[in-house]
Design an enzyme around this catalytic site. Sequence first.
Site, mmCIF file in Angstrom:
data_model
loop_
_atom_site.group_PDB
_atom_site.id
_atom_site.type_symbol
_atom_site.label_atom_id
_atom_site.label_comp_id
_atom_site.label_asym_id
_atom_site.label_seq_id
_atom_site.Cartn_x
_atom_site.Cartn_y
_atom_site.Cartn_z
ATOM 1 N N ASN A 180 0.911 -1.361 -0.047
ATOM 2 C CA ASN A 180 0.083 -0.132 0.207
ATOM 3 C C ASN A 180 1.049 1.333 0.039
ATOM 4 O O ASN A 180 1.808 1.464 0.970
ATOM 5 C CB ASN A 180 -0.942 0.148 1.077
ATOM 6 C CG ASN A 180 -1.674 1.247 1.191
ATOM 7 O OD1 ASN A 180 -1.361 2.275 1.955
ATOM 8 N ND2 ASN A 180 -2.863 1.358 0.485
ATOM 9 N N CYS A 208 5.571 6.053 2.625
ATOM 10 C CA CYS A 208 5.267 7.303 2.157
ATOM 11 C C CYS A 208 6.823 7.764 1.994
ATOM 12 O O CYS A 208 7.619 7.242 2.244
ATOM 13 C CB CYS A 208 4.454 8.087 2.884
ATOM 14 S SG CYS A 208 4.999 8.514 4.290
ATOM 15 N N GLY A 250 8.059 8.237 6.109
ATOM 16 C CA GLY A 250 7.667 7.260 6.993
ATOM 17 C C GLY A 250 7.181 7.751 8.437
ATOM 18 O O GLY A 250 6.820 6.956 9.166
ATOM 19 N N ASP A 258 4.974 10.702 8.554
ATOM 20 C CA ASP A 258 4.050 11.584 8.612
ATOM 21 C C ASP A 258 2.396 10.720 8.358
ATOM 22 O O ASP A 258 1.833 10.329 9.285
ATOM 23 C CB ASP A 258 4.139 12.637 7.699
ATOM 24 C CG ASP A 258 5.148 13.617 8.251
ATOM 25 O OD1 ASP A 258 5.075 13.946 9.425
ATOM 26 O OD2 ASP A 258 6.130 14.066 7.345
ATOM 27 N N ARG A 265 7.128 19.765 13.190
ATOM 28 C CA ARG A 265 5.649 19.585 12.251
ATOM 29 C C ARG A 265 4.654 20.600 13.232
ATOM 30 O O ARG A 265 3.763 21.130 12.802
ATOM 31 C CB ARG A 265 5.155 18.546 12.580
ATOM 32 C CG ARG A 265 5.598 17.390 11.451
ATOM 33 C CD ARG A 265 5.634 17.989 10.157
ATOM 34 N NE ARG A 265 6.350 16.830 9.077
ATOM 35 C CZ ARG A 265 7.485 16.984 8.567
ATOM 36 N NH1 ARG A 265 8.090 18.203 8.767
ATOM 37 N NH2 ARG A 265 7.964 16.244 7.868
#
EC number: 3.1.3.95
Length: 499
Positions: A3, A90, A93, A95, A136
């Site tokens: 995925n 992603c 890895g 977020d 973040r």
Amino acid sequence: MVNKAQGKGYENENFYSNMKFQFLGIENIHVMRASLQKLIEMSELKKPSMNDFLSRLEASSWLKHIGAIIETSAFIAKAISDGISVLVHCSDGWDRTAQTCSLAGLMLDPYYRTVQGFQALIEKEWLAFGHKFTDRCGLLESVDVKETSPVFTQFLETVWQMMQQFPCAFQFNERFLLTIHDHAYSCQFGTFIGNCEKDRLDLRLSEKTYSLWAYLAHHSSEYLNPLYKKTYEIRRPVIIPTSSPQALKFWKGMYNRFDSGLHPRENVMDIVSAAKDHSSSLEDHVLLLEKRVTQICKLLGKSDETIQRKLQGYLSMDSIDGFLSGHIGDGPNQSKSPVSDEHLHKNSSDSDLTINGRYPPLDNATVNHLKSDTESGFDESSSQMSRSGIDDAYNGIEPASLIRSPSSDQLSVDQLIAELKTVAVSWKSFRNVYSCSCATPFDYYVKKFHCWKCGHVFCTRCIARNIPLPGHYHRRPVPVCKPCYKEVRRSPSTEFPLS
């Protein structure tokens, strides 16, 4: 099966056999940051028209992004529940991977839907795996603004969206999520400081700061969902929310929290929680009253069959009124009953009046009940437990905290009166209570607490201690206000273990 949340790179399909490659459209941190900015601007509008509000909400694409995260997480959860292995990947890895994996875990495992389990989920998927909270959340001035992004905020909102669709599946409430979100930015605790576990070790945060989880545990009564059902995890261990636009809601509790005019006058969940607590208090009190009545009936020479029928509301016993009227009165010149304290103690061994270390406590309303009803002192609705039911409820049950008379283990009239005065039968309504006695103002997101002894409303600071009440059968510690706490501690008819 792989995925993939679309990002800078992805795995080469040639390196994997028997797999399905799936791109899912979750945008990067820069798109999310811009989307949140538009949402905040929309939330700050003073009096927007309906068209303006809806058009700005749609233009922000915020709910679209929330739906994409839920859809991706549901895709992962469905695959795993079908026995298919999933690799989530992603750009870096820390977020979108953290978002989707933690949300999928929440769908698959009921443990993560409890207070402790949710904390463990954050520790595992966010803190241990290196989500960059300092960057973040922009915790330092030196952080590049391009590194900030509402990744963790989106995760908490997706959890809230799930709670709206499955209100009985989560042990915690909305206030729990808001508190975690607030302290992810507040730096008041060391839990979310740093970009990875190494940062927290280098800063020695465990030695220099307090943990947010300890604070939440200390105030756990504020964060429990009154609709939570433990059996839900058996009936529906896996919950898959829908990501359709019709099912997603605007979270005004987050983005319009301080606009008091947008919120109901009272928090419905707090009202339900207070009703459950009040019911629990009265039920525990009724158990004690039925035990005391049984003891008094035995003292008066009534048979077990008569007592059972009496508790079921069939027979009358005028002698109970005569017995109580001599001991419990409002004036200083009350008459003395033919049955004295000495007689009560003398016959206690024959009449089951000895506490034996486990009988707990009778209440104000019940005294009035006993005196006002010329038939028997009981009404049918308040006492429907049979003799066998009483024995089942009391035998073998050890109270959480033992309370005894300091002078004797035997029941006395003074103890009966003390038991009657230590449980509030009526609790004050939350309505029109705008501030605590200490002047702390109440708003929609400040939880109001009832004192279980006097029934008045207080803030969390004024309900500072829990203590067992003599008027409860199980003697579990319950919240009381500071004056009531001191009064119960000073009571000459009860003795409490040191806390």
